[in-house]
Write a protein that holds these residues in place. Sequence first.
Motif, PDB file in Angstrom:
ATOM      1  N   MET A  90       0.823  -1.206   0.000  1.00 24.80           N
ATOM      2  CA  MET A  90       0.000   0.000   0.000  1.00 24.80           C
ATOM      3  C   MET A  90       0.854   1.251   0.000  1.00 24.80           C
ATOM      4  SD  MET A  90      -2.974   0.845   2.768  1.00 24.80           S
ATOM      5  CE  MET A  90      -3.514   2.536   3.025  1.00 24.80           C
ATOM      6  N   LYS A  91       1.822   1.258   0.883  1.00 28.11           N
ATOM      7  CA  LYS A  91       2.716   2.408   0.992  1.00 28.11           C
ATOM      8  C   LYS A  91       3.421   2.669  -0.340  1.00 28.11           C
ATOM      9  CE  LYS A  91       6.581   3.861   3.957  1.00 28.11           C
ATOM     10  NZ  LYS A  91       7.367   3.459   5.138  1.00 28.11           N
ATOM     11  N   ILE A 134       0.838   3.742  -3.284  1.00 27.28           N
ATOM     12  CA  ILE A 134       0.305   5.095  -3.151  1.00 27.28           C
ATOM     13  C   ILE A 134       1.376   6.141  -3.410  1.00 27.28           C
ATOM     14  CG2 ILE A 134      -0.646   6.758  -1.515  1.00 27.28           C
ATOM     15  CD1 ILE A 134      -2.340   4.601  -0.345  1.00 27.28           C
ATOM     16  N   LYS A 151       0.632   8.354  -6.664  1.00 27.75           N
ATOM     17  CA  LYS A 151       0.026   9.661  -6.382  1.00 27.75           C
ATOM     18  C   LYS A 151       0.445  10.756  -7.366  1.00 27.75           C
ATOM     19  CE  LYS A 151      -0.505  13.220  -2.849  1.00 27.75           C
ATOM     20  NZ  LYS A 151      -0.102  13.700  -1.511  1.00 27.75           N
ATOM     21  N   TYR A 157      -8.160  20.799  -5.491  1.00 34.88           N
ATOM     22  CA  TYR A 157      -7.015  20.112  -4.872  1.00 34.88           C
ATOM     23  C   TYR A 157      -6.700  18.795  -5.590  1.00 34.88           C
ATOM     24  CZ  TYR A 157      -8.679  23.247  -1.186  1.00 34.88           C
ATOM     25  OH  TYR A 157      -9.103  24.343  -0.472  1.00 34.88           O
ATOM     26  N   PRO A 158      -6.014  18.881  -6.710  1.00 32.13           N
ATOM     27  CA  PRO A 158      -5.751  17.663  -7.490  1.00 32.13           C
ATOM     28  C   PRO A 158      -4.956  16.607  -6.726  1.00 32.13           C
ATOM     29  CG  PRO A 158      -4.473  19.542  -8.314  1.00 32.13           C
ATOM     30  CD  PRO A 158      -5.464  20.085  -7.345  1.00 32.13           C
ATOM     31  N   ALA A 159      -3.917  17.041  -6.010  1.00 31.77           N
ATOM     32  CA  ALA A 159      -3.095  16.067  -5.278  1.00 31.77           C
ATOM     33  C   ALA A 159      -3.911  15.386  -4.186  1.00 31.77           C
ATOM     34  CB  ALA A 159      -1.869  16.752  -4.679  1.00 31.77           C
ATOM     35  N   ALA A 160      -4.719  16.185  -3.487  1.00 38.46           N
ATOM     36  CA  ALA A 160      -5.546  15.616  -2.426  1.00 38.46           C
ATOM     37  C   ALA A 160      -6.545  14.628  -3.003  1.00 38.46           C
ATOM     38  CB  ALA A 160      -6.271  16.733  -1.674  1.00 38.46           C
ATOM     39  N   LEU A 161      -7.128  15.005  -4.126  1.00 39.22           N
ATOM     40  CA  LEU A 161      -8.105  14.126  -4.757  1.00 39.22           C
ATOM     41  C   LEU A 161      -7.456  12.801  -5.139  1.00 39.22           C
ATOM     42  CD1 LEU A 161     -11.024  14.078  -5.601  1.00 39.22           C
ATOM     43  CD2 LEU A 161     -10.365  14.959  -7.845  1.00 39.22           C
ATOM     44  N   GLU A 166      -4.856  11.398  -3.807  1.00 36.04           N
ATOM     45  CA  GLU A 166      -4.517  10.612  -2.614  1.00 36.04           C
ATOM     46  C   GLU A 166      -5.756   9.993  -1.983  1.00 36.04           C
ATOM     47  OE1 GLU A 166      -2.074  12.664   0.181  1.00 36.04           O
ATOM     48  OE2 GLU A 166      -1.343  10.759   0.998  1.00 36.04           O
ATOM     49  N   ILE A 167      -6.831  10.753  -1.933  1.00 36.50           N
ATOM     50  CA  ILE A 167      -8.060  10.224  -1.338  1.00 36.50           C
ATOM     51  C   ILE A 167      -8.539   8.995  -2.101  1.00 36.50           C
ATOM     52  CG2 ILE A 167     -10.516  10.715  -0.991  1.00 36.50           C
ATOM     53  CD1 ILE A 167      -9.620  13.660  -0.388  1.00 36.50           C
ATOM     54  N   ILE A 176      -6.111   6.071  -1.485  1.00 36.94           N
ATOM     55  CA  ILE A 176      -6.201   5.511  -0.133  1.00 36.94           C
ATOM     56  C   ILE A 176      -7.455   4.650   0.005  1.00 36.94           C
ATOM     57  CG2 ILE A 176      -6.649   6.096   2.276  1.00 36.94           C
ATOM     58  CD1 ILE A 176      -4.714   8.423   1.961  1.00 36.94           C
ATOM     59  N   VAL A 177      -8.582   5.218  -0.357  1.00 37.93           N
ATOM     60  CA  VAL A 177      -9.830   4.478  -0.173  1.00 37.93           C
ATOM     61  C   VAL A 177      -9.843   3.204  -1.014  1.00 37.93           C
ATOM     62  CG1 VAL A 177     -12.333   4.552  -0.446  1.00 37.93           C
ATOM     63  CG2 VAL A 177     -11.122   6.548   0.429  1.00 37.93           C
TER      64      VAL A 177
END
Lengths: 202, 202
Positions: free
Chosen positions: B119-120, B123, B127, B147-151, B153-154, B157-158
Amino acid sequence: MQNQTKQNQILDALQTLLEDKNIQNISVSEIAQAAGIGKGSIYYYFPSKDSIVDALVERSYEKPLETAKNLARQTSISPFTRMALIFQACRNSSSAFRSQKDSAQSDAQEEAFIRQKYMKHLISEMKPVLTDIIRQGIEEGQIHFDYPAALAEIVLIVLTVKLDNSLVPSAPEETEETIRGLISLLEKGTGNPVGSLNFLMI
Amino acid sequence: MQNQTKQNQILDALQTLLEDKNIQNISVSEIAQAAGIGKGSIYYYFPSKDSIVDALVERSYEKPLETAKNLARQTSISPFTRMALIFQACRNSSSAFRSQKDSAQSDAQEEAFIRQKYMKHLISEMKPVLTDIIRQGIEEGQIHFDYPAALAEIVLIVLTVKLDNSLVPSAPEETEETIRGLISLLEKGTGNPVGSLNFLMI
DNA sequence: AATGGATTCGACCGATGGTCGAAAATAAAA
DNA sequence: TTTTATTTTCGACCATCGGTCGAATCCATT
Protein backbone atom coordinates in the motif's frame (compact mmCIF):
# COMPACT_ATOMS: atom_id res chain seq x y z
CA MET A 1 -11.29 -13.26 39.57
CA GLN A 2 -8.71 -10.48 39.79
CA ASN A 3 -8.08 -11.27 36.16
CA GLN A 4 -8.97 -7.72 35.24
CA THR A 5 -6.48 -6.06 37.55
CA LYS A 6 -3.62 -8.37 36.63
CA GLN A 7 -4.34 -7.99 32.95
CA ASN A 8 -4.40 -4.24 33.35
CA GLN A 9 -1.13 -4.44 35.20
CA ILE A 10 0.42 -6.17 32.19
CA LEU A 11 -1.21 -3.73 29.79
CA ASP A 12 0.15 -0.82 31.80
CA ALA A 13 3.63 -2.27 31.57
CA LEU A 14 3.38 -2.68 27.82
CA GLN A 15 2.03 0.80 27.38
CA THR A 16 4.93 2.26 29.32
CA LEU A 17 7.45 0.23 27.35
CA LEU A 18 5.78 1.33 24.14
CA GLU A 19 6.62 4.93 24.87
CA ASP A 20 10.15 4.61 23.63
CA LYS A 21 10.34 1.28 21.80
CA ASN A 22 8.40 -0.44 19.09
CA ILE A 23 6.69 -3.73 19.80
CA GLN A 24 9.04 -5.79 17.73
CA ASN A 25 11.83 -4.71 20.05
CA ILE A 26 9.91 -5.47 23.22
CA SER A 27 10.21 -9.05 24.41
CA VAL A 28 7.67 -10.85 26.52
CA SER A 29 10.25 -11.22 29.29
CA GLU A 30 10.67 -7.48 29.22
CA ILE A 31 6.94 -6.94 29.62
CA ALA A 32 6.90 -9.39 32.50
CA GLN A 33 9.79 -7.65 34.19
CA ALA A 34 8.15 -4.24 33.77
CA ALA A 35 4.93 -5.63 35.19
CA GLY A 36 6.79 -7.14 38.12
CA ILE A 37 5.73 -10.72 37.42
CA GLY A 38 7.31 -13.82 35.94
CA LYS A 39 7.29 -14.46 32.25
CA GLY A 40 5.22 -17.59 32.65
CA SER A 41 2.47 -15.62 34.35
CA ILE A 42 2.07 -13.51 31.25
CA TYR A 43 0.88 -16.60 29.45
CA TYR A 44 -1.52 -17.36 32.22
CA TYR A 45 -3.43 -14.19 31.41
CA PHE A 46 -2.83 -13.91 27.68
CA PRO A 47 -2.52 -16.64 25.07
CA SER A 48 0.14 -14.85 23.04
CA LYS A 49 2.16 -11.68 22.77
CA ASP A 50 -0.08 -10.56 19.96
CA SER A 51 -3.18 -10.81 22.09
CA ILE A 52 -1.61 -8.46 24.61
CA VAL A 53 -1.25 -5.84 21.93
CA ASP A 54 -4.82 -6.41 20.82
CA ALA A 55 -6.04 -5.97 24.35
CA LEU A 56 -4.09 -2.77 24.78
CA VAL A 57 -5.52 -1.30 21.60
CA GLU A 58 -9.00 -2.19 22.74
CA ARG A 59 -8.50 -0.76 26.19
CA SER A 60 -7.06 2.47 24.81
CA TYR A 61 -10.19 3.21 22.84
CA GLU A 62 -12.80 2.10 25.30
CA LYS A 63 -13.51 5.56 26.59
CA PRO A 64 -13.62 7.61 23.38
CA LEU A 65 -15.69 4.87 21.82
CA GLU A 66 -18.17 5.01 24.64
CA THR A 67 -18.23 8.78 24.39
CA ALA A 68 -18.94 8.48 20.70
CA LYS A 69 -21.74 6.02 21.25
CA ASN A 70 -23.35 8.25 23.83
CA LEU A 71 -23.03 11.22 21.54
CA ALA A 72 -24.70 9.30 18.76
CA ARG A 73 -27.85 9.09 20.87
CA GLN A 74 -28.04 12.81 21.60
CA THR A 75 -30.28 13.51 18.66
CA SER A 76 -31.00 16.99 19.96
CA ILE A 77 -27.51 18.15 19.05
CA SER A 78 -26.74 18.93 15.41
CA PRO A 79 -25.07 16.07 13.51
CA PHE A 80 -22.09 18.22 12.58
CA THR A 81 -21.51 19.23 16.18
CA ARG A 82 -21.69 15.63 17.31
CA MET A 83 -19.21 14.57 14.67
CA ALA A 84 -16.85 17.33 15.71
CA LEU A 85 -17.00 16.18 19.33
CA ILE A 86 -16.35 12.58 18.37
CA PHE A 87 -13.33 13.38 16.26
CA GLN A 88 -11.95 15.49 19.04
CA ALA A 89 -12.34 12.64 21.54
CA CYS A 90 -10.62 10.21 19.22
CA ARG A 91 -7.77 12.53 18.49
CA ASN A 92 -6.98 12.96 22.15
CA SER A 93 -6.78 9.23 22.74
CA SER A 94 -4.86 8.40 19.60
CA SER A 95 -1.95 10.43 20.87
CA ALA A 96 -1.42 7.71 23.46
CA PHE A 97 0.10 5.60 20.71
CA ARG A 98 2.44 8.23 19.33
CA SER A 99 5.67 6.70 20.51
CA GLN A 100 8.64 8.96 20.16
CA LYS A 101 11.21 7.34 17.98
CA ASP A 102 14.04 5.62 19.78
CA SER A 103 16.80 7.45 17.93
CA ALA A 104 17.15 9.43 14.74
CA GLN A 105 15.05 7.31 12.41
CA SER A 106 13.38 4.21 13.72
CA ASP A 107 11.88 2.03 11.04
CA ALA A 108 8.37 3.37 11.08
CA GLN A 109 7.59 0.39 8.92
CA GLU A 110 7.94 -1.97 11.83
CA GLU A 111 6.05 0.18 14.21
CA ALA A 112 3.16 0.56 11.82
CA PHE A 113 2.15 -2.91 12.83
CA ILE A 114 0.40 -1.67 15.94
CA ARG A 115 -1.11 1.34 14.18
CA GLN A 116 -2.75 -1.02 11.81
CA LYS A 117 -4.41 -2.84 14.68
CA TYR A 118 -5.57 0.45 16.06
CA MET A 119 -6.87 1.49 12.67
CA LYS A 120 -8.78 -1.71 12.14
CA HIS A 121 -10.34 -1.54 15.57
CA LEU A 122 -11.24 2.13 15.44
CA ILE A 123 -12.81 2.02 12.00
CA SER A 124 -14.86 -1.09 12.62
CA GLU A 125 -16.19 0.25 15.92
CA MET A 126 -16.72 3.79 14.77
CA LYS A 127 -18.29 3.17 11.41
CA PRO A 128 -21.78 2.20 12.62
CA VAL A 129 -21.84 5.09 15.07
CA LEU A 130 -20.83 7.64 12.46
CA THR A 131 -23.21 6.09 9.95
CA ASP A 132 -26.11 6.62 12.32
CA ILE A 133 -25.26 10.25 12.82
CA ILE A 134 -24.90 10.85 9.10
CA ARG A 135 -28.19 9.10 8.49
CA GLN A 136 -29.87 11.43 10.94
CA GLY A 137 -28.23 14.36 9.19
CA ILE A 138 -29.69 13.13 5.92
CA GLU A 139 -33.15 12.77 7.41
CA GLU A 140 -32.96 16.27 8.83
CA GLY A 141 -31.95 17.60 5.43
CA GLN A 142 -28.53 18.82 6.52
CA ILE A 143 -26.64 16.26 4.46
CA HIS A 144 -27.54 15.38 0.90
CA PHE A 145 -26.08 12.03 0.06
CA ASP A 146 -27.33 8.56 -0.75
CA TYR A 147 -24.75 6.35 0.93
CA PRO A 148 -24.38 7.16 4.64
CA ALA A 149 -22.38 4.05 5.51
CA ALA A 150 -20.00 4.60 2.63
CA LEU A 151 -19.57 8.22 3.56
CA ALA A 152 -18.74 7.27 7.13
CA GLU A 153 -16.20 4.73 6.03
CA ILE A 154 -14.52 7.01 3.52
CA VAL A 155 -14.09 9.75 6.08
CA LEU A 156 -12.79 7.32 8.69
CA ILE A 157 -10.35 5.66 6.33
CA VAL A 158 -8.87 8.84 4.95
CA LEU A 159 -8.61 10.55 8.31
CA THR A 160 -7.17 7.52 10.06
CA VAL A 161 -4.61 6.83 7.37
CA LYS A 162 -3.54 10.43 7.01
CA LEU A 163 -3.46 11.38 10.66
CA ASP A 164 -1.54 8.26 11.52
CA ASN A 165 1.13 9.18 9.01
CA SER A 166 2.95 5.86 9.16
CA LEU A 167 0.96 3.88 6.63
CA VAL A 168 1.44 6.57 4.02
CA PRO A 169 4.05 8.97 5.36
CA SER A 170 3.94 12.53 4.15
CA ALA A 171 4.95 16.00 5.20
CA PRO A 172 2.59 17.97 7.47
CA GLU A 173 1.65 20.41 4.73
CA GLU A 174 0.85 17.52 2.45
CA THR A 175 -1.39 15.99 5.10
CA GLU A 176 -3.08 19.31 5.58
CA GLU A 177 -3.76 19.65 1.89
CA THR A 178 -5.29 16.20 1.74
CA ILE A 179 -7.57 16.95 4.67
CA ARG A 180 -8.50 20.25 3.08
CA GLY A 181 -9.25 18.43 -0.15
CA LEU A 182 -11.36 15.89 1.70
CA ILE A 183 -13.32 18.67 3.35
CA SER A 184 -13.89 20.37 0.03
CA LEU A 185 -14.93 17.11 -1.58
CA LEU A 186 -17.34 16.37 1.25
CA GLU A 187 -18.82 19.85 1.22
CA LYS A 188 -19.41 19.80 -2.51
CA GLY A 189 -20.48 16.17 -2.48
CA THR A 190 -23.02 16.49 0.31
CA GLY A 191 -24.37 19.86 -0.71
CA ASN A 192 -22.96 21.86 2.15
CA PRO A 193 -21.49 25.37 2.09
CA VAL A 194 -17.75 25.96 2.11
CA GLY A 195 -16.37 25.91 5.63
CA SER A 196 -19.18 23.94 7.21
CA LEU A 197 -16.95 20.90 7.70
CA ASN A 198 -13.87 22.66 8.93
CA PHE A 199 -14.08 20.76 12.20
CA LEU A 200 -12.26 17.95 10.45
CA MET A 201 -9.17 20.09 10.20
CA ILE A 202 -6.32 19.27 12.52
CA MET B 1 26.89 -9.18 -12.35
CA GLN B 2 24.24 -11.90 -12.39
CA ASN B 3 22.97 -10.19 -9.28
CA GLN B 4 19.66 -9.55 -10.99
CA THR B 5 18.99 -13.16 -11.92
CA LYS B 6 19.93 -14.53 -8.50
CA GLN B 7 17.87 -11.91 -6.74
CA ASN B 8 14.94 -12.72 -8.95
CA GLN B 9 15.44 -16.38 -8.17
CA ILE B 10 15.10 -15.59 -4.47
CA LEU B 11 12.13 -13.33 -5.10
CA ASP B 12 10.45 -16.06 -7.11
CA ALA B 13 10.91 -18.48 -4.24
CA LEU B 14 9.40 -16.07 -1.76
CA GLN B 15 6.49 -15.34 -4.04
CA THR B 16 5.73 -19.03 -4.37
CA LEU B 17 5.99 -19.58 -0.63
CA LEU B 18 3.73 -16.59 -0.08
CA GLU B 19 0.92 -18.31 -1.92
CA ASP B 20 -0.10 -20.35 1.07
CA LYS B 21 1.76 -18.91 4.05
CA ASN B 22 2.17 -15.50 5.58
CA ILE B 23 5.62 -13.94 5.82
CA GLN B 24 5.86 -14.28 9.55
CA ASN B 25 5.64 -18.03 9.09
CA ILE B 26 8.22 -18.18 6.33
CA SER B 27 11.78 -18.48 7.57
CA VAL B 28 14.82 -17.35 5.67
CA SER B 29 16.07 -20.93 5.57
CA GLU B 30 12.82 -21.88 3.94
CA ILE B 31 13.25 -19.22 1.28
CA ALA B 32 16.78 -20.41 0.67
CA GLN B 33 15.63 -23.99 0.34
CA ALA B 34 12.86 -23.03 -2.07
CA ALA B 35 15.33 -21.01 -4.10
CA GLY B 36 17.75 -23.94 -4.14
CA ILE B 37 20.60 -22.06 -2.49
CA GLY B 38 22.18 -21.93 0.96
CA LYS B 39 20.85 -19.66 3.65
CA GLY B 40 24.08 -17.72 3.80
CA SER B 41 23.76 -16.84 0.13
CA ILE B 42 20.49 -15.10 0.80
CA TYR B 43 22.38 -12.59 2.88
CA TYR B 44 24.88 -12.11 0.10
CA TYR B 45 22.14 -10.68 -2.08
CA PHE B 46 19.91 -9.07 0.52
CA PRO B 47 20.84 -7.34 3.77
CA SER B 48 17.79 -8.61 5.66
CA LYS B 49 14.63 -10.62 5.39
CA ASP B 50 12.67 -7.42 5.36
CA SER B 51 14.52 -6.12 2.34
CA ILE B 52 13.54 -9.23 0.41
CA VAL B 53 9.90 -8.43 1.02
CA ASP B 54 10.46 -4.84 -0.01
CA ALA B 55 12.13 -5.95 -3.21
CA LEU B 56 9.30 -8.32 -4.02
CA VAL B 57 6.71 -5.60 -3.53
CA GLU B 58 8.68 -3.31 -5.77
CA ARG B 59 9.15 -5.92 -8.44
CA SER B 60 5.48 -6.81 -8.41
CA TYR B 61 4.47 -3.28 -9.29
CA GLU B 62 7.18 -2.37 -11.73
CA LYS B 63 5.11 -3.08 -14.81
CA PRO B 64 1.76 -1.54 -13.88
CA LEU B 65 3.63 1.47 -12.54
CA GLU B 66 5.47 1.90 -15.79
CA THR B 67 2.24 1.45 -17.68
CA ALA B 68 0.69 4.15 -15.54
CA LYS B 69 3.56 6.52 -16.11
CA ASN B 70 3.39 6.02 -19.84
CA LEU B 71 -0.33 6.55 -19.80
CA ALA B 72 0.12 9.77 -17.90
CA ARG B 73 2.02 11.20 -20.85
CA GLN B 74 -0.62 10.32 -23.42
CA THR B 75 -2.35 13.66 -23.14
CA SER B 76 -4.37 12.94 -26.24
CA ILE B 77 -6.47 10.40 -24.40
CA SER B 78 -9.22 11.64 -22.09
CA PRO B 79 -8.19 11.80 -18.40
CA PHE B 80 -11.02 9.52 -17.37
CA THR B 81 -10.02 6.88 -19.88
CA ARG B 82 -6.43 7.02 -18.75
CA MET B 83 -7.46 6.63 -15.13
CA ALA B 84 -9.60 3.67 -16.00
CA LEU B 85 -6.68 1.99 -17.78
CA ILE B 86 -4.38 2.61 -14.86
CA PHE B 87 -6.74 1.16 -12.29
CA GLN B 88 -7.27 -1.86 -14.43
CA ALA B 89 -3.51 -2.44 -14.69
CA CYS B 90 -3.08 -2.13 -10.94
CA ARG B 91 -5.91 -4.47 -10.13
CA ASN B 92 -4.46 -7.21 -12.25
CA SER B 93 -1.14 -7.06 -10.47
CA SER B 94 -2.49 -6.70 -6.98
CA SER B 95 -4.06 -10.12 -7.24
CA ALA B 96 -0.53 -11.53 -7.09
CA PHE B 97 -0.55 -10.85 -3.38
CA ARG B 98 -3.88 -12.40 -2.60
CA SER B 99 -2.65 -15.36 -0.63
CA GLN B 100 -5.30 -17.95 0.02
CA LYS B 101 -5.68 -18.48 3.69
CA ASP B 102 -3.83 -21.43 5.09
CA SER B 103 -6.79 -22.99 6.83
CA ALA B 104 -10.17 -21.90 8.15
CA GLN B 105 -9.18 -18.62 9.73
CA SER B 106 -5.65 -17.41 9.30
CA ASP B 107 -4.74 -14.37 11.30
CA ALA B 108 -5.16 -11.81 8.57
CA GLN B 109 -3.70 -9.44 11.08
CA GLU B 110 -0.25 -10.89 10.69
CA GLU B 111 -0.39 -11.09 6.97
CA ALA B 112 -1.44 -7.47 6.67
CA PHE B 113 2.17 -6.58 7.27
CA ILE B 114 3.05 -7.14 3.65
CA ARG B 115 -0.10 -5.47 2.38
CA GLN B 116 0.91 -2.39 4.21
CA LYS B 117 4.22 -2.31 2.39
CA TYR B 118 2.45 -2.76 -0.88
CA MET B 119 0.00 0.00 0.00
CA LYS B 120 2.72 2.41 0.99
CA HIS B 121 4.67 1.72 -2.17
CA LEU B 122 1.74 1.88 -4.54
CA ILE B 123 0.30 5.09 -3.15
CA SER B 124 3.58 6.95 -3.01
CA GLU B 125 4.45 5.96 -6.57
CA MET B 126 1.03 6.41 -8.01
CA LYS B 127 0.03 9.66 -6.38
CA PRO B 128 2.12 12.01 -8.54
CA VAL B 129 1.06 10.21 -11.70
CA LEU B 130 -2.60 10.38 -10.85
CA THR B 131 -2.24 13.97 -9.69
CA ASP B 132 -0.87 14.94 -13.10
CA ILE B 133 -3.74 13.34 -14.90
CA ILE B 134 -6.28 15.00 -12.65
CA ARG B 135 -4.56 18.32 -13.11
CA GLN B 136 -4.85 17.95 -16.87
CA GLY B 137 -8.50 17.07 -16.43
CA ILE B 138 -8.98 20.27 -14.47
CA GLU B 139 -7.24 22.35 -17.11
CA GLU B 140 -9.37 20.80 -19.81
CA GLY B 141 -12.47 21.62 -17.82
CA GLN B 142 -13.52 18.01 -17.31
CA ILE B 143 -12.90 18.04 -13.58
CA HIS B 144 -13.91 20.87 -11.30
CA PHE B 145 -11.89 20.72 -8.13
CA ASP B 146 -9.25 22.79 -6.40
CA TYR B 147 -7.01 20.11 -4.87
CA PRO B 148 -5.75 17.66 -7.49
CA ALA B 149 -3.10 16.07 -5.28
CA ALA B 150 -5.55 15.62 -2.43
CA LEU B 151 -8.11 14.13 -4.76
CA ALA B 152 -5.54 11.66 -6.10
CA GLU B 153 -4.52 10.61 -2.61
CA ILE B 154 -8.06 10.22 -1.34
CA VAL B 155 -9.02 8.00 -4.22
CA LEU B 156 -5.85 5.93 -3.87
CA ILE B 157 -6.20 5.51 -0.13
CA VAL B 158 -9.83 4.48 -0.17
CA LEU B 159 -9.47 2.14 -3.12
CA THR B 160 -6.30 0.54 -1.81
CA VAL B 161 -7.66 0.02 1.67
CA LYS B 162 -11.00 -1.29 0.52
CA LEU B 163 -9.82 -3.51 -2.29
CA ASP B 164 -7.14 -5.00 -0.08
CA ASN B 165 -9.76 -5.99 2.47
CA SER B 166 -7.30 -6.97 5.18
CA LEU B 167 -6.67 -3.61 6.80
CA VAL B 168 -10.39 -3.08 7.24
CA PRO B 169 -12.11 -6.37 6.48
CA SER B 170 -15.67 -6.25 5.23
CA ALA B 171 -18.13 -8.26 3.21
CA PRO B 172 -18.09 -7.90 -0.59
CA GLU B 173 -21.38 -6.05 -0.67
CA GLU B 174 -20.10 -3.62 1.92
CA THR B 175 -17.00 -2.96 -0.14
CA GLU B 176 -19.15 -2.43 -3.17
CA GLU B 177 -21.29 0.08 -1.36
CA THR B 178 -18.28 2.02 -0.20
CA ILE B 179 -16.89 2.16 -3.73
CA ARG B 180 -20.28 3.22 -5.01
CA GLY B 181 -20.39 5.92 -2.36
CA LEU B 182 -16.92 7.08 -3.29
CA ILE B 183 -17.94 7.31 -6.93
CA SER B 184 -21.03 9.29 -6.05
CA LEU B 185 -19.02 11.57 -3.80
CA LEU B 186 -16.44 12.16 -6.51
CA GLU B 187 -19.02 12.79 -9.18
CA LYS B 188 -20.87 15.33 -7.09
CA GLY B 189 -17.68 16.79 -5.70
CA THR B 190 -15.99 17.30 -9.05
CA GLY B 191 -19.04 18.39 -10.96
CA ASN B 192 -19.41 15.31 -13.10
CA PRO B 193 -22.60 13.55 -14.18
CA VAL B 194 -23.76 10.38 -12.50
CA GLY B 195 -22.11 7.32 -13.99
CA SER B 196 -19.09 9.10 -15.43
CA LEU B 197 -16.75 7.53 -12.88
CA ASN B 198 -18.12 4.04 -12.97
CA PHE B 199 -14.75 2.74 -14.14
CA LEU B 200 -13.73 2.68 -10.50
CA MET B 201 -16.21 -0.10 -9.84
CA ILE B 202 -14.83 -3.54 -9.30
C1' DA C 1 50.51 -21.76 -12.03
C1' DA C 2 49.38 -18.39 -9.18
C1' DT C 3 46.93 -14.71 -7.39
C1' DG C 4 42.81 -12.37 -5.78
C1' DG C 5 38.19 -11.23 -5.83
C1' DA C 6 33.43 -13.02 -6.20
C1' DT C 7 30.31 -16.37 -4.56
C1' DT C 8 28.50 -20.25 -1.75
C1' DC C 9 27.60 -22.48 2.24
C1' DG C 10 26.06 -24.38 6.75
C1' DA C 11 27.56 -24.47 11.49
C1' DC C 12 27.04 -21.25 14.82
C1' DC C 13 25.24 -17.21 17.89
C1' DG C 14 22.18 -14.55 20.74
C1' DA C 15 17.57 -13.78 21.41
C1' DT C 16 12.74 -14.69 21.00
C1' DG C 17 7.92 -16.55 21.74
C1' DG C 18 5.98 -20.04 23.96
C1' DT C 19 5.70 -24.59 27.09
C1' DC C 20 5.86 -27.17 31.32
C1' DG C 21 5.82 -29.11 35.64
C1' DA C 22 6.73 -28.12 39.98
C1' DA C 23 6.14 -24.97 43.76
C1' DA C 24 3.61 -21.50 46.34
C1' DA C 25 -0.52 -19.25 47.54
C1' DT C 26 -5.30 -19.34 48.34
C1' DA C 27 -9.79 -21.34 48.95
C1' DA C 28 -12.83 -25.23 50.36
C1' DA C 29 -13.81 -29.09 52.96
C1' DA C 30 -13.17 -31.94 56.96
C1' DT D 1 -6.97 -26.59 62.79
C1' DT D 2 -5.72 -29.90 59.38
C1' DT D 3 -6.36 -31.66 54.89
C1' DT D 4 -7.57 -31.48 50.34
C1' DA D 5 -8.44 -29.10 45.99
C1' DT D 6 -7.85 -25.18 43.03
C1' DT D 7 -5.79 -21.24 41.38
C1' DT D 8 -1.76 -18.67 40.45
C1' DT D 9 3.31 -17.94 39.91
C1' DC D 10 7.53 -18.87 38.16
C1' DG D 11 11.92 -19.56 35.59
C1' DA D 12 14.38 -23.27 33.41
C1' DC D 13 13.79 -25.15 29.14
C1' DC D 14 12.67 -25.87 24.01
C1' DA D 15 12.43 -25.15 19.18
C1' DT D 16 13.13 -21.76 16.03
C1' DC D 17 14.41 -17.57 14.10
C1' DG D 18 17.19 -13.77 11.81
C1' DG D 19 21.63 -12.88 11.08
C1' DT D 20 27.09 -13.61 11.23
C1' DC D 21 31.34 -15.70 9.96
C1' DG D 22 35.18 -17.93 8.20
C1' DA D 23 36.30 -21.55 5.43
C1' DA D 24 35.69 -23.55 0.96
C1' DT D 25 34.89 -23.10 -3.92
C1' DC D 26 34.61 -20.96 -8.23
C1' DC D 27 36.44 -18.09 -11.91
C1' DA D 28 38.74 -14.58 -14.35
C1' DT D 29 43.16 -12.24 -15.03
C1' DT D 30 47.98 -12.19 -15.08
